[in-house]
Design a protein around this motif. Structure first.
Motif, mmCIF file in Angstrom:
data_model
loop_
_atom_site.group_PDB
_atom_site.id
_atom_site.type_symbol
_atom_site.label_atom_id
_atom_site.label_comp_id
_atom_site.label_asym_id
_atom_site.label_seq_id
_atom_site.Cartn_x
_atom_site.Cartn_y
_atom_site.Cartn_z
ATOM 1 N N VAL A 62 18.171 24.759 33.416
ATOM 2 C CA VAL A 62 18.694 23.768 32.471
ATOM 3 C C VAL A 62 19.379 24.455 31.304
ATOM 4 O O VAL A 62 20.484 24.080 30.889
ATOM 5 N N LEU A 63 18.745 25.487 30.763
ATOM 6 C CA LEU A 63 19.338 26.210 29.645
ATOM 7 C C LEU A 63 20.607 26.944 30.052
ATOM 8 O O LEU A 63 21.615 26.919 29.330
ATOM 9 N N ASN A 64 20.589 27.574 31.211
ATOM 10 C CA ASN A 64 21.774 28.299 31.666
ATOM 11 C C ASN A 64 22.940 27.353 31.931
ATOM 12 O O ASN A 64 24.100 27.692 31.660
ATOM 13 N N ALA A 65 22.663 26.166 32.461
ATOM 14 C CA ALA A 65 23.729 25.194 32.696
ATOM 15 C C ALA A 65 24.304 24.681 31.384
ATOM 16 O O ALA A 65 25.513 24.443 31.271
ATOM 17 N N ARG A 66 23.457 24.538 30.376
ATOM 18 C CA ARG A 66 23.934 24.068 29.084
ATOM 19 C C ARG A 66 24.757 25.142 28.376
ATOM 20 O O ARG A 66 25.768 24.849 27.742
ATOM 21 N N VAL A 67 24.348 26.385 28.496
ATOM 22 C CA VAL A 67 25.108 27.472 27.875
ATOM 23 C C VAL A 67 26.440 27.679 28.576
ATOM 24 O O VAL A 67 27.452 28.024 27.954
ATOM 25 N N ALA A 68 26.473 27.448 29.903
ATOM 26 C CA ALA A 68 27.706 27.658 30.648
ATOM 27 C C ALA A 68 28.787 26.661 30.259
ATOM 28 O O ALA A 68 29.981 26.916 30.470
ATOM 29 N N LEU A 69 28.415 25.524 29.677
ATOM 30 C CA LEU A 69 29.401 24.518 29.295
ATOM 31 C C LEU A 69 30.114 24.857 27.991
ATOM 32 O O LEU A 69 31.106 24.224 27.646
ATOM 33 N N SER A 70 29.598 25.827 27.240
ATOM 34 C CA SER A 70 30.234 26.188 25.973
ATOM 35 C C SER A 70 31.526 26.948 26.233
ATOM 36 O O SER A 70 31.656 27.697 27.205
ATOM 37 N N GLY A 71 32.512 26.746 25.358
ATOM 38 C CA GLY A 71 33.805 27.408 25.520
ATOM 39 C C GLY A 71 34.766 27.022 24.404
ATOM 40 O O GLY A 71 34.379 26.527 23.335
ATOM 41 N N LYS A 72 36.058 27.227 24.651
ATOM 42 C CA LYS A 72 37.067 26.968 23.637
ATOM 43 C C LYS A 72 37.252 25.481 23.356
ATOM 44 O O LYS A 72 37.803 25.124 22.318
ATOM 45 N N TRP A 73 36.801 24.630 24.263
ATOM 46 C CA TRP A 73 36.948 23.191 24.037
ATOM 47 C C TRP A 73 36.126 22.752 22.827
ATOM 48 O O TRP A 73 36.377 21.674 22.273
ATOM 49 N N GLN A 74 35.160 23.557 22.405
ATOM 50 C CA GLN A 74 34.343 23.200 21.249
ATOM 51 C C GLN A 74 35.064 23.420 19.925
ATOM 52 O O GLN A 74 34.619 22.903 18.901
ATOM 53 N N TYR A 75 36.174 24.184 19.931
ATOM 54 C CA TYR A 75 36.855 24.496 18.676
ATOM 55 C C TYR A 75 37.355 23.227 17.984
ATOM 56 O O TYR A 75 37.337 23.125 16.753
ATOM 57 N N ARG A 76 37.836 22.274 18.759
ATOM 58 C CA ARG A 76 38.366 21.030 18.188
ATOM 59 C C ARG A 76 37.275 20.261 17.458
ATOM 60 O O ARG A 76 37.483 19.758 16.347
ATOM 61 N N TYR A 77 36.099 20.182 18.072
ATOM 62 C CA TYR A 77 34.993 19.462 17.437
ATOM 63 C C TYR A 77 34.487 20.208 16.209
ATOM 64 O O TYR A 77 34.088 19.590 15.223
ATOM 65 N N LYS A 78 34.516 21.536 16.237
ATOM 66 C CA LYS A 78 34.118 22.299 15.056
ATOM 67 C C LYS A 78 35.070 22.054 13.896
ATOM 68 O O LYS A 78 34.655 21.901 12.747
ATOM 69 N N ARG A 79 36.371 21.996 14.196
ATOM 70 C CA ARG A 79 37.357 21.754 13.144
ATOM 71 C C ARG A 79 37.176 20.359 12.541
ATOM 72 O O ARG A 79 37.202 20.188 11.315
ATOM 73 N N LEU A 80 36.963 19.377 13.405
ATOM 74 C CA LEU A 80 36.746 18.018 12.903
ATOM 75 C C LEU A 80 35.444 17.914 12.107
ATOM 76 O O LEU A 80 35.375 17.189 11.109
ATOM 77 N N TYR A 81 34.440 18.637 12.507
ATOM 78 C CA TYR A 81 33.171 18.605 11.781
ATOM 79 C C TYR A 81 33.313 19.251 10.407
ATOM 80 O O TYR A 81 32.779 18.740 9.411
ATOM 81 N N ARG A 82 34.021 20.381 10.345
ATOM 82 C CA ARG A 82 34.250 21.022 9.038
ATOM 83 C C ARG A 82 35.085 20.119 8.140
ATOM 84 O O ARG A 82 34.848 20.039 6.922
ATOM 85 N N GLU A 83 36.054 19.433 8.729
ATOM 86 C CA GLU A 83 36.865 18.500 7.940
ATOM 87 C C GLU A 83 36.003 17.348 7.403
ATOM 88 O O GLU A 83 36.182 16.912 6.252
ATOM 89 N N LYS A 84 35.075 16.872 8.190
ATOM 90 C CA LYS A 84 34.176 15.813 7.749
ATOM 91 C C LYS A 84 33.311 16.286 6.592
ATOM 92 O O LYS A 84 33.117 15.564 5.595
ATOM 93 N N LEU A 85 32.782 17.503 6.685
ATOM 94 C CA LEU A 85 31.963 18.025 5.598
ATOM 95 C C LEU A 85 32.767 18.190 4.319
ATOM 96 O O LEU A 85 32.279 17.894 3.215
ATOM 97 N N MET A 86 34.013 18.649 4.435
ATOM 98 C CA MET A 86 34.859 18.813 3.255
ATOM 99 C C MET A 86 35.184 17.462 2.625
ATOM 100 O O MET A 86 35.208 17.331 1.384
ATOM 101 N N ASN A 87 35.420 16.433 3.440
ATOM 102 C CA ASN A 87 35.686 15.099 2.903
ATOM 103 C C ASN A 87 34.453 14.541 2.180
ATOM 104 O O ASN A 87 34.585 13.887 1.137
ATOM 105 N N GLN A 88 33.290 14.794 2.719
ATOM 106 C CA GLN A 88 32.072 14.346 2.051
ATOM 107 C C GLN A 88 31.885 15.052 0.716
ATOM 108 O O GLN A 88 31.526 14.420 -0.292
ATOM 109 N N GLU A 89 32.136 16.341 0.672
ATOM 110 C CA GLU A 89 32.010 17.075 -0.584
ATOM 111 C C GLU A 89 33.053 16.613 -1.594
ATOM 112 O O GLU A 89 32.760 16.472 -2.793
#
Length: 213
Positions: free
Chosen positions: A161-188
């Motif tokens: 289960v852990l190995n399958a979850r780690v295998a799904l990580s990749g560059k597709w997460q960059y978009r969500y990280k950018r949107l999350y940082r933007e959300k935190l900056m808007n809140q601040e």
């Protein structure tokens, strides 16, 4: 020639496993009746019980006594929970429901005392507490957080289960990280803007405060 009779042959008594009986000092077993309370307490509105074990009292006991006490408390808790389920099935009021809380508090105190002794032994031998710490981990969306380490029965390379979850990580997460940082900056930014507007309203309502400063 000696006239004495020959000595009698030596007789060896061999006991089989069926003939041997081990010595038991524990109470007699009654099967599934151990999961139920005494019959004298059945139907009573209140069952008198003592207070939970305290840490100060448990620290005076040896590890063997704590080990025995743990299983006594575990057996008592199973009995109380069985009686609670039976009263619920009969649609009746369970007497003295605080017994479960007292047992759980006693078991937590036993674990706390054992942890204290383990920490003391580890500090004496290695200079460290030996408790699992925290590590920086990432969730499915690639967001970092502090993860509390704990013991696992399955090694990491065997955990599918852990190995399958780690295998799904990749560059597709960059978009969500950018949107999350933007959300935190808007809140601040919203917090700062709200504070500035509050200060502006105070100055308009009390102009003398700015002059005194």
């Amino acid at each position: 020639m000696s006239s004495f009779p020959p000595p009698p042959p030596t007789i060896r008594v061999i006991q089989t496993h069926d003939q041997q009986r081990s010595l038991h000092t524990t109470a007699s077993r009654h099967g599934l009746n151990e999961f139920f309370d005494e019959k004298d307490n059945w139907g009573k509105a209140e069952v008198k019980t003592g207070r939970p074990w305290r840490c100060d009292e448990l620290r005076l006991k040896s590890n063997t006594d704590l080990h025995k006490l743990w299983y006594v408390l575990l057996k008592e808790r199973n009995m109380v929970m069985t009686m609670q389920a039976e009263y619920k099935r009969q649609c009746e009021v369970f007497p003295s429901p605080e017994r479960i809380e007292k047992l759980e508090e006693s078991m937590e105190n036993v674990l706390e005392v054992i942890k204290e002794r383990d920490r003391a032994v580890n500090l004496l031998e290695t200079g460290e507490t030996g408790e699992p710490g925290q590590r920086w981990a990432y969730n499915q969306l690639g967001l970092g957080y502090w993860h509390q380490c704990r013991e696992h029965y399955v090694p990491q390379h065997y955990n599918k289960v852990l190995n399958a979850r780690v295998a799904l990580s990749g560059k597709w997460q960059y978009r969500y990280k950018r949107l999350y940082r933007e959300k935190l900056m808007n809140q601040e930014y919203g917090k700062i803007k709200k504070r500035l507007m509050y200060e502006k309203r105070l100055k308009e309502a009390f102009p003398e405060l700015e002059q005194n400063q």
